[in-house]
Scaffold this motif. Sequence first.
Motif, PDB file in Angstrom:
ATOM      1  N   SER A 254       0.514  -1.022  -0.211  1.00 50.28           N
ATOM      2  CA  SER A 254       0.089  -0.090  -0.105  1.00 50.28           C
ATOM      3  C   SER A 254       0.453   0.967  -0.268  1.00 50.28           C
ATOM      4  CB  SER A 254      -0.964   0.225   1.313  1.00 50.28           C
ATOM      5  OG  SER A 254      -0.119   0.284   2.240  1.00 50.28           O
ATOM      6  N   GLN A 455       4.680  -7.885  -8.156  1.00 53.04           N
ATOM      7  CA  GLN A 455       3.485  -7.346  -8.583  1.00 53.04           C
ATOM      8  C   GLN A 455       3.588  -7.054 -10.143  1.00 53.04           C
ATOM      9  OE1 GLN A 455       3.767  -3.379 -11.036  1.00 53.04           O
ATOM     10  NE2 GLN A 455       1.335  -3.583 -11.263  1.00 53.04           N
ATOM     11  N   TRP A 459       0.771  -9.473 -13.118  1.00 48.66           N
ATOM     12  CA  TRP A 459       0.223  -8.649 -13.948  1.00 48.66           C
ATOM     13  C   TRP A 459       1.293  -9.704 -15.128  1.00 48.66           C
ATOM     14  CZ3 TRP A 459       0.958  -6.880 -18.962  1.00 48.66           C
ATOM     15  CH2 TRP A 459      -0.329  -5.988 -19.251  1.00 48.66           C
ATOM     16  N   THR A 526       1.672   3.631  -5.548  1.00 47.40           N
ATOM     17  CA  THR A 526      -0.225   2.898  -5.884  1.00 47.40           C
ATOM     18  C   THR A 526      -0.782   2.867  -7.377  1.00 47.40           C
ATOM     19  OG1 THR A 526      -0.294   4.759  -4.308  1.00 47.40           O
ATOM     20  CG2 THR A 526      -0.453   2.652  -3.305  1.00 47.40           C
ATOM     21  N   ARG A 527      -0.499   5.122  -7.624  1.00 46.07           N
ATOM     22  CA  ARG A 527      -0.756   5.026  -9.356  1.00 46.07           C
ATOM     23  C   ARG A 527      -0.982   4.140  -9.757  1.00 46.07           C
ATOM     24  NH1 ARG A 527      -2.304   9.606 -11.338  1.00 46.07           N
ATOM     25  NH2 ARG A 527      -0.956  10.829 -13.445  1.00 46.07           N
ATOM     26  N   ARG A 529       0.252   1.171 -10.439  1.00 39.07           N
ATOM     27  CA  ARG A 529      -0.383  -0.118  -9.862  1.00 39.07           C
ATOM     28  C   ARG A 529      -1.907   0.213 -10.640  1.00 39.07           C
ATOM     29  NH1 ARG A 529       0.696  -4.608  -6.064  1.00 39.07           N
ATOM     30  NH2 ARG A 529       1.888  -3.188  -5.079  1.00 39.07           N
ATOM     31  N   SER A 530      -2.520   1.096 -10.153  1.00 33.22           N
ATOM     32  CA  SER A 530      -3.888   1.424 -10.639  1.00 33.22           C
ATOM     33  C   SER A 530      -4.013   1.601 -12.335  1.00 33.22           C
ATOM     34  CB  SER A 530      -4.874   2.578 -10.297  1.00 33.22           C
ATOM     35  OG  SER A 530      -3.862   3.515 -10.130  1.00 33.22           O
ATOM     36  N   ASP A 533      -3.902  -2.042 -13.278  1.00 30.34           N
ATOM     37  CA  ASP A 533      -4.242  -3.240 -12.950  1.00 30.34           C
ATOM     38  C   ASP A 533      -5.913  -2.041 -14.434  1.00 30.34           C
ATOM     39  OD1 ASP A 533      -3.731  -3.965 -11.518  1.00 30.34           O
ATOM     40  OD2 ASP A 533      -4.698  -3.509  -9.438  1.00 30.34           O
ATOM     41  N   GLN A 534      -5.779  -1.347 -14.482  1.00 28.51           N
ATOM     42  CA  GLN A 534      -7.515  -0.807 -14.973  1.00 28.51           C
ATOM     43  C   GLN A 534      -7.342  -0.905 -16.569  1.00 28.51           C
ATOM     44  OE1 GLN A 534      -8.666   0.865 -13.356  1.00 28.51           O
ATOM     45  NE2 GLN A 534     -10.315   0.904 -15.005  1.00 28.51           N
TER      46      GLN A 534
END
Length: 547
Positions: A254, A455, A459, A526-527, A529-530, A533-534
Amino acid sequence: MSEPASPSTRAHSRPATELDAIVIGAGFGGLYQLLCLRDRLGLSAQILETADGVGGTWYWNRYPGARCDSVSHSYCYTFSRELLEEWEWSERFPGQAEVMRYLNHVADRFDLRRDIRFNTRVTSAMYDAASNRWQVHTRDGHRFTAKYVIAALGCLSSANVPDIPGLESFAGEWYHTGQWPHEGVEFTGKRVGQIGTGSTGIQTAPVIAETASHLTVFQRTANYSVPARNAPLTPEFKRYVHEHHEEIGRLVRSTENGHPFEVSPRSALEVSAQEREKLYEAAWETGGLQFRATFEDLLSSKAANDTAAQFIKGKIRQIVKDPATAEALADIDHPYAAKRPPIDTHYFEAFNRDNVSLVNLRADPIERITPRGIKTAAKHHDLDIIVFATGFDAMTGALLKVDVRGRDGLTLKDAWKAGPRTYLGLQIAGFPNLFTVTGPGSPSVLCNMPVAIEQHVDWITECIAYMAEHGIERIEATEQAADRWVDEVNAAADATLLPRATHSWYLGANVPGKPRMFMPYAGGMTRYRSFCDQAAANGYEGFELVR
Ligand code: NA7
């Protein structure tokens, strides 16, 4: 480590080994990637590895004092509960030998070695559009074909030995810290010259000084460092770690840099000077990279950063007794943490020893290496051993050493002529089914590496699983997505003070001729990862998928 002999004609006539996937490199990234491809997706996969053992960066960086800068309980995989439960670190910051024991344990525990080809250097990887397969050649003349290639060569694995005139004439021994001999180096009674004062030089100098008759440190750019305060872990802390694996895992996933500590929400400028001093003093006592987290704006506001810079410079002047040496060590020309901030065990204290001296190359540059040592403008330094702690052709060097050719014969060298251009640091336009673990354009070196690696590997694994499920044969980042991502990487860097260290390896500035471009993604984990994921959630938006 000797490398395999060059290819024989007979070897070239051998049939190619056909696989679903080839992973290049058996470090943290490659080992986990092999496990995912083989054991989770059931693919035929092999790792090709130059060394004769696992470990990647840790295999090669065996210099005295080599130690991890991440705290041990966060410097590990989190994918396996059993692995977390059975492994116990002994120190706050694990040394090179302990990290190697860990990675060897992982390789054995998951039976990975049977699918790793050691002593195998990949020389080329060429994409064949007709068969939609990569042709991979190795130095010992083996050929492999695979649908996927996953490059896990490491960000700091291509050693940079500077081109200083006269090196070939040196009659003593010389070593680069990133290619350290396995049998070690005997410094006892030797006059040693060390070039470089990055994280590596700062770790190794105090250890070399313990046995060398004299150590001369050649410093080009003065550097900040904060005490590591390494220590054996107490039984209480070990128990805490064992009881809180999930919580620690959640925390590292996180935070912006993958470390198990939060950055304070306070600005350095909102507290009084006394309060600030007290907080820096406490952080100095705690030690480690956490010093960076004392205030939220240390990497975004020059005025805030100056307060940390002044504090550390003050500490250097207090510790180092000789005023001229203290001045040269504290004469730092860039913001704190704009270059990778080292942590140390008695680095500045080492300059108080009678057998350690500093040469400030800004005032007294190296002219040449001679058979007997190093000649600077002011004098000749007689040396028996030269240690190059001069860093790496970081982030792109290792992959560019391989002759990588994508669609229509496009070489990676050409694709990256102006600097590395990727989408999410995961894929390169023009190179279908090639993935890069912690490639340029991803948080990678700005993050605790195992967190960034897990990560990426997760992915990539999910992406390949998605392709199999949907009958997709080929995935490739689009040019438009790569352009947008390069803009995002630049914007993220420009929002920080990081590009202000104009000589940093983050920018490629340490290697003559390398294009200057801020390589890691500085927008935080965090940014980042998004974004990843997006893209996946939107059916791999930004990638072209071909059935
Ligand atoms: P770094 O951080 O790249 O440091 C290399 C050091 O070597 C740095 O002080 C350089 O000075 C110096 N250097 C490089 N070339 C020369 C020449 N030609 N002459 C004099 N000095 C030179 O590498 P490290 O191995 O210390 O650390 C790499 C990463 O590993 C680290 O950040 C951690 O993530 C782990 P410069 O600053 O360029 O003037």
